[in-house]
Design an enzyme around this catalytic site. Structure first.
Site, PDB file in Angstrom:
ATOM      1  N   HIS A   2      34.568 -17.523  20.118  1.00  0.00           N
ATOM      2  CA  HIS A   2      34.211 -17.351  21.437  1.00  0.00           C
ATOM      3  C   HIS A   2      32.694 -16.494  21.407  1.00  0.00           C
ATOM      4  O   HIS A   2      32.490 -15.490  20.766  1.00  0.00           O
ATOM      5  CB  HIS A   2      35.449 -16.298  21.977  1.00  0.00           C
ATOM      6  CG  HIS A   2      35.091 -15.972  23.411  1.00  0.00           C
ATOM      7  ND1 HIS A   2      35.158 -14.608  23.752  1.00  0.00           N
ATOM      8  CD2 HIS A   2      34.958 -16.575  24.286  1.00  0.00           C
ATOM      9  CE1 HIS A   2      35.009 -14.406  25.098  1.00  0.00           C
ATOM     10  NE2 HIS A   2      34.892 -15.860  25.567  1.00  0.00           N
ATOM     11  N   ARG A   3      31.878 -17.378  22.150  1.00  0.00           N
ATOM     12  CA  ARG A   3      30.510 -16.893  22.048  1.00  0.00           C
ATOM     13  C   ARG A   3      29.961 -16.810  20.616  1.00  0.00           C
ATOM     14  O   ARG A   3      29.056 -15.865  20.413  1.00  0.00           O
ATOM     15  CB  ARG A   3      30.202 -15.604  22.820  1.00  0.00           C
ATOM     16  CG  ARG A   3      31.008 -15.521  24.377  1.00  0.00           C
ATOM     17  CD  ARG A   3      30.590 -14.357  24.955  1.00  0.00           C
ATOM     18  NE  ARG A   3      31.900 -14.530  26.312  1.00  0.00           N
ATOM     19  CZ  ARG A   3      32.114 -13.356  26.884  1.00  0.00           C
ATOM     20  NH1 ARG A   3      31.491 -12.109  26.856  1.00  0.00           N
ATOM     21  NH2 ARG A   3      32.744 -13.410  27.814  1.00  0.00           N
ATOM     22  N   ASP A  54      27.992 -19.892  26.528  1.00  0.00           N
ATOM     23  CA  ASP A  54      27.770 -20.018  28.001  1.00  0.00           C
ATOM     24  C   ASP A  54      26.413 -20.216  28.390  1.00  0.00           C
ATOM     25  O   ASP A  54      25.336 -19.800  27.570  1.00  0.00           O
ATOM     26  CB  ASP A  54      27.975 -18.543  28.463  1.00  0.00           C
ATOM     27  CG  ASP A  54      29.185 -18.056  28.215  1.00  0.00           C
ATOM     28  OD1 ASP A  54      30.442 -18.624  28.786  1.00  0.00           O
ATOM     29  OD2 ASP A  54      29.347 -17.239  27.486  1.00  0.00           O
ATOM     30  N   HIS A  86      26.085 -15.044  29.024  1.00  0.00           N
ATOM     31  CA  HIS A  86      27.161 -15.026  29.801  1.00  0.00           C
ATOM     32  C   HIS A  86      27.009 -14.310  31.182  1.00  0.00           C
ATOM     33  O   HIS A  86      27.435 -14.877  31.987  1.00  0.00           O
ATOM     34  CB  HIS A  86      28.270 -14.152  28.917  1.00  0.00           C
ATOM     35  CG  HIS A  86      29.472 -14.063  29.864  1.00  0.00           C
ATOM     36  ND1 HIS A  86      29.913 -12.859  30.721  1.00  0.00           N
ATOM     37  CD2 HIS A  86      30.852 -14.932  29.746  1.00  0.00           C
ATOM     38  CE1 HIS A  86      31.107 -13.137  31.171  1.00  0.00           C
ATOM     39  NE2 HIS A  86      31.674 -14.241  30.559  1.00  0.00           N
ATOM     40  N   GLU A  91      30.319 -23.770  28.265  1.00  0.00           N
ATOM     41  CA  GLU A  91      30.675 -23.043  29.628  1.00  0.00           C
ATOM     42  C   GLU A  91      29.548 -22.751  30.376  1.00  0.00           C
ATOM     43  O   GLU A  91      28.794 -22.287  30.185  1.00  0.00           O
ATOM     44  CB  GLU A  91      31.586 -21.677  29.377  1.00  0.00           C
ATOM     45  CG  GLU A  91      31.810 -21.432  30.728  1.00  0.00           C
ATOM     46  CD  GLU A  91      32.641 -20.033  30.743  1.00  0.00           C
ATOM     47  OE1 GLU A  91      32.827 -19.307  31.764  1.00  0.00           O
ATOM     48  OE2 GLU A  91      33.166 -19.623  29.996  1.00  0.00           O
ATOM     49  N   LYS A 145      27.870 -21.458  33.479  1.00  0.00           N
ATOM     50  CA  LYS A 145      27.926 -20.176  34.212  1.00  0.00           C
ATOM     51  C   LYS A 145      27.184 -20.715  35.687  1.00  0.00           C
ATOM     52  O   LYS A 145      25.889 -20.729  35.805  1.00  0.00           O
ATOM     53  CB  LYS A 145      27.149 -19.262  33.647  1.00  0.00           C
ATOM     54  CG  LYS A 145      27.859 -18.622  32.233  1.00  0.00           C
ATOM     55  CD  LYS A 145      29.286 -18.511  32.196  1.00  0.00           C
ATOM     56  CE  LYS A 145      29.470 -17.283  32.929  1.00  0.00           C
ATOM     57  NZ  LYS A 145      31.105 -17.021  32.874  1.00  0.00           N
ATOM     58  N   ASP A 177      37.393 -14.004  19.324  1.00  0.00           N
ATOM     59  CA  ASP A 177      36.311 -13.382  18.971  1.00  0.00           C
ATOM     60  C   ASP A 177      36.298 -13.101  17.370  1.00  0.00           C
ATOM     61  O   ASP A 177      35.471 -12.896  16.668  1.00  0.00           O
ATOM     62  CB  ASP A 177      35.988 -11.950  19.476  1.00  0.00           C
ATOM     63  CG  ASP A 177      35.976 -11.797  21.039  1.00  0.00           C
ATOM     64  OD1 ASP A 177      35.358 -13.034  21.601  1.00  0.00           O
ATOM     65  OD2 ASP A 177      36.523 -11.245  21.800  1.00  0.00           O
TER      66      ASP A 177
END
Length: 250
Positions: A7-8, A36, A49, A109, A111, A234
């Site tokens: 995640h990220r 993101d 993000h 993702e 944004k 994470d």
């Protein structure tokens, strides 16, 4: 198949959405990561993000008021740790280069930020053009909480799988019509409040299910036993090696 999405990037060990966090995926044998994509005032696409720089840099200000030349002076690592001083917010093109170099798959993702219709169209057109640079052997999923934007992206890119993101608050009874409207291949629900029967309902429609954000091994194990396809976490580096052996395609 059980898939881990960093995640990220590996955001427990490096500043989120940075090249350092992404490169740690390769270091720890993680084949998928999530990041993101947002847009600056001058149209530059970046991996970030929030709508502002405040939380994860040494600078305060809205992305909509920031240009690429100003971004070059922003430190995105010092807040996280001394070894990351000088870390920059990468552009989408820099992330794509890293993906190609390390053979990493990605969930991108979108944004939306605060964009007009014209700005949104330009944003999606830029994403569409830039992701053409991703090597064909690398797998991609595009997701968004903004389902209108996601539907439009799918119209522009019918060959790219997309996933509808939902918080527990907006996962209403009409979720099926939303994913059908977006021609989505995936549903990405929030872990909190998610039940086995909900997962079964998703799977029964033919959707693949990737759950966010799962930061304990027992919850991940429970979700996989329910039949989910992947989890965003994470802490992918803490998962057993069995979760890291997925093939390049998903």
């Amino acid at each position: 198949m059980k898939t881990l999405f960093a995640h990220r990037g590996v955001s427990a060990l490096a500043p989120e959405n940075t090249l350092s966090a992404i490169k740690l995926c390769h270091t720890h044998g993680i084949k998928w990561f999530e990041f993101d994509v947002a847009v600056l005032k001058d149209g530059t696409l970046i991996s970030h993000h929030d709508d502002t720089l405040d939380r994860c840099t040494d600078t305060s200000g809205a992305l909509s008021h920031t240009t690429y030349s100003q971004l070059s002076k922003v430190d995105a690592g010092a807040w996280f740790g001394d070894s990351f001083v000088g870390e920059r917010i990468p552009t989408l093109l820099e992330v794509i280069h890293c993906m190609n170099d390390l053979k990493l798959n990605a969930n991108i993702e979108i944004k939306a930020g605060i964009l007009s219709e014209t700005e949104s169209e330009a944003f999606l057109a830029s994403i569409t053009e830039q992701i053409k640079g991703i090597e064909p052997t690398i797998a991609v999923i595009v997701s968004s909480f903004n389902h209108i934007l996601l539907k439009r992206f799918k119209e522009l890119n019918p060959h790219i799988p997309v996933g509808c993101l939902f918080t527990k608050e907006n996962l209403w009874e009409d979720w099926k019509s939303i994913v059908q409207w977006c021609k989505a291949d995936y549903i990405h629900p929030e872990s909190s409040g998610l039940t086995k029967s909900m997962v079964q309902d998703f799977l029964a429609t033919g959707l693949k299910v990737n759950v966010w954000t799962v930061n304990t091994l027992d919850r991940a194990n429970e979700l996989f036993n329910w039949g989910v396809n992947g989890v965003f976490t994470d802490i992918p580096h803490l998962f057993p090696s069995a979760y890291k052996s997925t093939t390049n395609r998903y």
